[in-house]
Scaffold this motif. Structure first.
Motif, mmCIF file in Angstrom:
data_model
loop_
_atom_site.group_PDB
_atom_site.id
_atom_site.type_symbol
_atom_site.label_atom_id
_atom_site.label_comp_id
_atom_site.label_asym_id
_atom_site.label_seq_id
_atom_site.Cartn_x
_atom_site.Cartn_y
_atom_site.Cartn_z
ATOM 1 N N THR A 182 33.829 43.747 43.611
ATOM 2 C CA THR A 182 34.270 42.658 43.492
ATOM 3 C C THR A 182 35.080 41.336 45.080
ATOM 4 O O THR A 182 34.903 42.448 46.010
ATOM 5 N N PRO A 183 35.300 40.353 45.520
ATOM 6 C CA PRO A 183 34.875 39.601 46.544
ATOM 7 C C PRO A 183 36.701 40.097 47.200
ATOM 8 O O PRO A 183 37.876 40.642 46.376
ATOM 9 N N ALA A 184 37.226 40.155 48.229
ATOM 10 C CA ALA A 184 38.516 40.334 49.093
ATOM 11 C C ALA A 184 39.546 39.005 47.912
ATOM 12 O O ALA A 184 38.970 37.949 48.597
ATOM 13 N N THR A 185 40.757 38.968 48.194
ATOM 14 C CA THR A 185 41.851 38.034 47.789
ATOM 15 C C THR A 185 42.680 37.542 48.846
ATOM 16 O O THR A 185 43.156 39.137 48.908
ATOM 17 N N THR A 186 43.218 36.569 48.261
ATOM 18 C CA THR A 186 44.358 36.806 49.044
ATOM 19 C C THR A 186 45.782 37.491 48.256
ATOM 20 O O THR A 186 45.762 37.996 47.150
ATOM 21 N N ALA A 187 47.152 37.571 48.553
ATOM 22 C CA ALA A 187 47.539 37.730 47.324
ATOM 23 C C ALA A 187 47.799 37.588 46.675
ATOM 24 O O ALA A 187 49.000 37.948 44.941
ATOM 25 N N ALA A 188 47.853 35.580 46.768
ATOM 26 C CA ALA A 188 47.889 34.891 45.440
ATOM 27 C C ALA A 188 46.603 35.419 44.374
ATOM 28 O O ALA A 188 46.530 34.875 42.866
ATOM 29 N N GLU A 243 43.252 34.554 44.754
ATOM 30 C CA GLU A 243 42.749 33.640 45.388
ATOM 31 C C GLU A 243 41.270 33.891 46.313
ATOM 32 O O GLU A 243 41.934 34.733 47.113
ATOM 33 N N PRO A 244 40.389 34.219 45.632
ATOM 34 C CA PRO A 244 39.117 34.435 46.536
ATOM 35 C C PRO A 244 39.102 34.644 48.540
ATOM 36 O O PRO A 244 38.744 33.060 47.968
ATOM 37 N N ILE A 245 37.914 34.538 49.047
ATOM 38 C CA ILE A 245 38.244 34.512 50.362
ATOM 39 C C ILE A 245 37.265 34.615 50.624
ATOM 40 O O ILE A 245 36.446 34.970 50.759
ATOM 41 N N ALA A 246 36.440 33.176 51.025
ATOM 42 C CA ALA A 246 34.981 32.997 51.406
ATOM 43 C C ALA A 246 34.860 33.415 53.001
ATOM 44 O O ALA A 246 35.821 33.386 53.617
ATOM 45 N N GLY A 247 34.087 34.036 52.589
ATOM 46 C CA GLY A 247 33.773 34.870 54.072
ATOM 47 C C GLY A 247 34.147 35.893 54.630
ATOM 48 O O GLY A 247 33.363 36.824 55.454
ATOM 49 N N ALA A 248 34.566 36.416 53.638
ATOM 50 C CA ALA A 248 35.570 37.623 53.877
ATOM 51 C C ALA A 248 34.662 38.687 53.573
ATOM 52 O O ALA A 248 34.546 38.944 52.290
ATOM 53 N N PRO A 249 35.097 40.008 53.651
ATOM 54 C CA PRO A 249 34.205 41.143 53.322
ATOM 55 C C PRO A 249 34.825 41.866 52.292
ATOM 56 O O PRO A 249 35.188 41.688 51.434
ATOM 57 N N GLY A 250 33.883 41.999 50.515
ATOM 58 C CA GLY A 250 34.676 42.252 49.643
ATOM 59 C C GLY A 250 34.266 43.897 49.469
ATOM 60 O O GLY A 250 33.844 45.122 50.340
ATOM 61 N N VAL A 251 34.531 44.481 47.969
ATOM 62 C CA VAL A 251 34.564 45.641 48.248
ATOM 63 C C VAL A 251 33.115 45.909 47.101
ATOM 64 O O VAL A 251 33.633 45.835 46.089
ATOM 65 N N SER A 252 32.277 46.772 46.836
ATOM 66 C CA SER A 252 31.211 47.407 46.338
ATOM 67 C C SER A 252 31.808 48.743 45.990
ATOM 68 O O SER A 252 32.298 49.598 46.332
ATOM 69 N N GLY A 253 31.602 48.949 44.004
ATOM 70 C CA GLY A 253 31.685 50.225 43.783
ATOM 71 C C GLY A 253 32.854 49.511 43.142
ATOM 72 O O GLY A 253 33.572 51.731 42.958
ATOM 73 N N LEU A 282 34.281 39.282 37.224
ATOM 74 C CA LEU A 282 35.254 38.976 38.961
ATOM 75 C C LEU A 282 36.535 38.593 38.398
ATOM 76 O O LEU A 282 36.809 38.830 37.708
ATOM 77 N N PRO A 283 37.389 38.982 39.362
ATOM 78 C CA PRO A 283 38.749 38.413 38.954
ATOM 79 C C PRO A 283 39.234 37.266 39.085
ATOM 80 O O PRO A 283 38.175 36.684 39.099
ATOM 81 N N PRO A 284 40.867 36.368 38.257
ATOM 82 C CA PRO A 284 40.325 35.792 38.139
ATOM 83 C C PRO A 284 40.922 34.750 39.169
ATOM 84 O O PRO A 284 41.772 35.209 39.953
ATOM 85 N N ASN A 285 40.678 33.293 39.187
ATOM 86 C CA ASN A 285 41.178 33.030 40.558
ATOM 87 C C ASN A 285 42.325 32.202 39.785
ATOM 88 O O ASN A 285 42.050 31.162 39.138
ATOM 89 N N PRO A 286 43.160 32.107 40.293
ATOM 90 C CA PRO A 286 44.748 31.596 39.796
ATOM 91 C C PRO A 286 43.967 30.166 39.693
ATOM 92 O O PRO A 286 45.230 29.401 38.773
ATOM 93 N N ALA A 287 44.190 29.253 40.662
ATOM 94 C CA ALA A 287 43.021 27.816 41.059
ATOM 95 C C ALA A 287 42.637 27.757 40.359
ATOM 96 O O ALA A 287 42.366 26.343 40.248
ATOM 97 N N LEU A 288 41.658 28.012 39.280
ATOM 98 C CA LEU A 288 41.054 27.460 38.461
ATOM 99 C C LEU A 288 41.195 28.020 36.939
ATOM 100 O O LEU A 288 41.076 27.497 36.213
#
Length: 508
Positions: free
Chosen positions: A36-42, A44-54, A61-67
Motif C-alpha cells: 500500500t503506498p504512503a499517502t498525504t492527509a488528503a 494522494e499517494p506520495i511518490a518516493g515515500a516508503p509504502g506499507v507491505s502486508g 490500491l487506495p483511491p487517489n482523490p486527484a483522479l
C-alpha cells in the motif's frame, strides 16, 4: 594520509554508496505480500515515500482523490441529431489520436530545424569569478625562502566556433531530418483517416444493431400475432393446448431476442462515443441512415484502383520517405571518413589578477583558452581535422547504415505488396456484400409473403401452427441477413476507401 583521515574517508565513501541502495525502501518488501503506498492527509499517494507491505487492504490500491474528476466533455447539442459527417467532424477535434499525431509532426519539424542549425556558428559567453591562493617555500644553497600570495577577479569570455566544410555530412543529416518530418506529416493524415474509418465503422455497426433491434421488435409482434391466432382457435374449440404452448414458447424466444438486440444496440452506441472520443456517459442523438440503396457504379476495375492507391496511400508514401532518409544517413556516415574545416575565435577580459590558462566548459561546451592576467585577450584560429583511426567505429556505423537502407527498401516493397493485397480483399468484400444485399432483399420479400400466407391459412383453419412458426423464424432470419449484409457493404466500402488512401477526401 594518516590513519584517522583514512577512516574518515572510508566512512564517507560507505555513506555515499549506501544512498543508492536505500532507495529499495520505496519498493514492496516481499513478492508475495500486498503493498500500500504512503499517502498525504488528503489521500494522494506520495511518490518516493516508503509504502506499507502486508496491509489489510489486499491487492487493492487506495483511491487517489486527484483522479476522481472525469475529463470535461465537449459541448454537445442535445437537440441536434448528428449524422455521420458531423460525427466525423466532432471526432477530428476531440479524438486524442489526432492531437498526438499533430504534436508528433510539430516535433519532427523542429528536429529538422535543429539539423539545419548545424550550418550556423556557435556563440557562447561565460563569466567566471574566482579566488587563488599560494603558500610554499624553496630551499637553495642552504637558504630557505618562504612565500605566500593570493589573487582574485572575474573573467568575461566570448567564443565562436564555426564548422565551414564537412563534405556533405550536414546536408545528408538535414535531408534525413526533412524526410522524417515528412513521414510525421503523412502520419498526421493517416491518423485522421484512421479516426474517420473507426467512426464510420462504429456508426455502421450502430445502424446494424438498430436494424436488428427493429427486426426483433417486429419479430415479437409477429410472434404475438401467431399466439393470438392460436388462442382464438383454442377458444373456438378448433385449436389445441400444444399449439397454444408452442406459440407462447415462440413469443418468449422473441422477447429474449429483443432483449439481446437492445443490449447490442446500447453497446454499439457506446462504441460510437468511444470512436468519436467522447465519454461513455455522454448523451448524443445519432441519425439513422434509413433504407440504403446501392448502385453497381460503386464497383470499379480493381487494376485502376490499385494504380491510384499505390501513389496515394500514406503508408506507402511514408515507406518511400523512410527509404530516402536511410540513403541520406548512409551519405552522412560516409562523410565521417573525410576531413572537416573549421574556424574559432575567442575574446576575453580579465580585470583582476587571476592567472588561468583556460575556462572549464559545461556539458558539451569546449574549454575557452587564451586566458591570462592581462586585461584583454583575443585569438582567431582555423584548422582541419582528419580522422585517422577509431578502432573501426566508423566502418561499423557505415555498415549499419547500409543495412538500414537495404531494410528500408525491402520494407517499402513489402508495404506496397501488402497494400495491393488489402485492396483486392476489400474489393472482393464489397462485391460479395453487394451480391448478398441483393439476395437478402429478395429473401426478405419472399419470406414476408410466406409468413403472411401461413398466418392467414392458420387463422382460417387450413394451415398448421408448424408452418406459421417456421415462416415466422425464416422471416426473422431473412431480415437479420439483410441488415447484416447492408452493414457489410458499408463496412467494405469504408475499408476499400481506407485501403486506397481515399478516405477523408473533401466533399465534392
Amino acid at each position: 594520509m594518516r590513519p584517522p583521515e583514512r577512516m574518515a574517508a572510508l566512512a564517507a565513501a560507505l555513506a555515499l554508496g549506501s544512498c543508492a541502495t536505500s532507495a529499495l525502501d520505496m519498493a514492496p518488501d516481499r513478492p508475495d505480500k500486498p503493498w500500500t503506498p504512503a499517502t498525504t492527509a488528503a489521500g494522494e499517494p506520495i511518490a518516493g515515500a516508503p509504502g506499507v507491505s502486508g496491509g489489510g487492504a489486499g491487492y487493492v490500491l487506495p483511491p487517489n482523490p486527484a483522479l476522481r474528476a472525469l475529463p470535461a466533455s465537449p459541448e454537445i447539442d442535445s437537440a441536434k441529431t448528428y449524422t455521420l459527417p458531423q460525427l466525423i467532424d466532432l471526432a477530428e477535434s476531440t479524438n486524442p489520436a489526432t492531437r498526438v499525431a499533430w504534436n508528433d509532426a510539430r516535433r519532427s519539424a523542429l528536429a529538422a530545424g535543429v539539423a539545419e542549425s548545424a550550418y550556423l556558428p556557435r556563440v557562447s559567453a561565460s563569466v567566471v569569478g574566482g579566488y587563488q591562493a599560494t603558500n610554499g617555500s624553496d630551499s637553495t644553497a642552504g637558504v630557505n625562502l618562504a612565500g605566500a600570495g593570493s589573487s582574485h577577479g572575474a573573467i568575461s569570455v566570448v567564443s565562436v566556433e564555426w564548422l565551414l566544410f564537412d563534405f556533405g555530412e550536414r546536408a545528408a543529416v538535414v535531408e534525413a531530418a526533412k524526410q522524417a518530418s515528412f513521414i510525421a506529416d503523412v502520419a498526421f493524415t493517416a491518423a485522421h483517416q484512421q479516426v474517420i474509418y473507426e467512426v464510420s465503422l462504429a456508426y455502421y455497426r450502430c445502424q446494424g444493431a438498430r436494424a436488428r433491434f427493429a427486426t426483433a421488435k417486429q419479430s415479437l409482434a409477429n410472434a404475438l400475432a401467431v399466439e393470438a391466432a392460436a388462442e382464438e382457435r383454442f377458444r373456438r374449440g378448433v385449436g389445441t393446448v400444444v399449439e397454444s404452448d408452442q406459440t407462447r414458447q415462440a413469443t418468449a424466444q422473441a422477447r429474449l431476442a429483443l432483449v439481446q438486440a437492445e443490449g447490442g444496440a446500447r453497446d454499439a452506441y457506446v462504441a460510437v462515443l468511444s470512436a468519436v472520443g467522447l465519454s461513455p456517459l455522454t448523451t448524443i442523438r445519432i441519425a439513422d441512415t434509413g433504407r440504403r440503396t446501392f448502385s453497381p457504379s460503386m464497383l470499379k476495375p480493381v487494376e485502376g484502383v490499385i494504380a491510384a492507391a499505390i501513389a496515394r496511400r500514406p503508408d506507402i508514401q511514408s515507406a518511400y520517405a523512410a527509404q530516402k532518409a536511410a540513403v541520406a544517413k548512409v551519405r552522412a556516415t560516409e562523410a565521417e571518413f573525410l576531413p572537416k574545416v573549421f574556424t574559432s575565435a575567442t575574446g576575453s577580459y580579465n580585470p583582476g589578477s587571476l592567472d588561468v590558462t583556460a575556462l572549464p566548459g559545461l556539458g558539451a561546451a569546449s574549454s575557452t583558452v587564451n586566458i591570462n592576467n592581462n586585461r584583454l585577450g583575443a585569438a582567431i584560429l582555423a584548422g582541419v581535422t582528419v580522422p585517422v583511426y577509431d578502432g573501426g567505429t566508423r566502418e561499423a556505423a557505415l555498415k549499419q547504415a547500409e543495412a538500414d537502407a537495404d531494410s528500408a527498401g525491402a520494407k517499402f516493397d513489402q508495404i506496397r505488396n501488402d497494400a495491393v493485397r488489402q485492396i483486392v480483399v476489400a474489393d472482393n468484400a464489397l462485391r460479395t456484400g453487394l451480391a448478398a444485399v441483393s439476395a437478402a432483399s429478395a429473401l426478405v420479400s419472399a419470406s414476408q409473403t410466406t409468413f403472411d400466407a401461413a398466418l392467414a391459412a392458420y387463422r382460417n383453419g387450413v394451415g398448421s401452427i408448424t408452418d406459421a412458426t417456421i415462416a415466422e423464424t425464416q422471416l426473422l432470419q431473412a431480415k437479420l441477413a439483410y441488415a447484416d449484409s447492408t452493414n457489410a457493404v458499408l463496412t467494405a466500402a469504408a475499408t476499400l476507401a481506407l485501403a486506397t488512401g481515399a478516405l477523408g477526401g473533401a466533399p465534392g
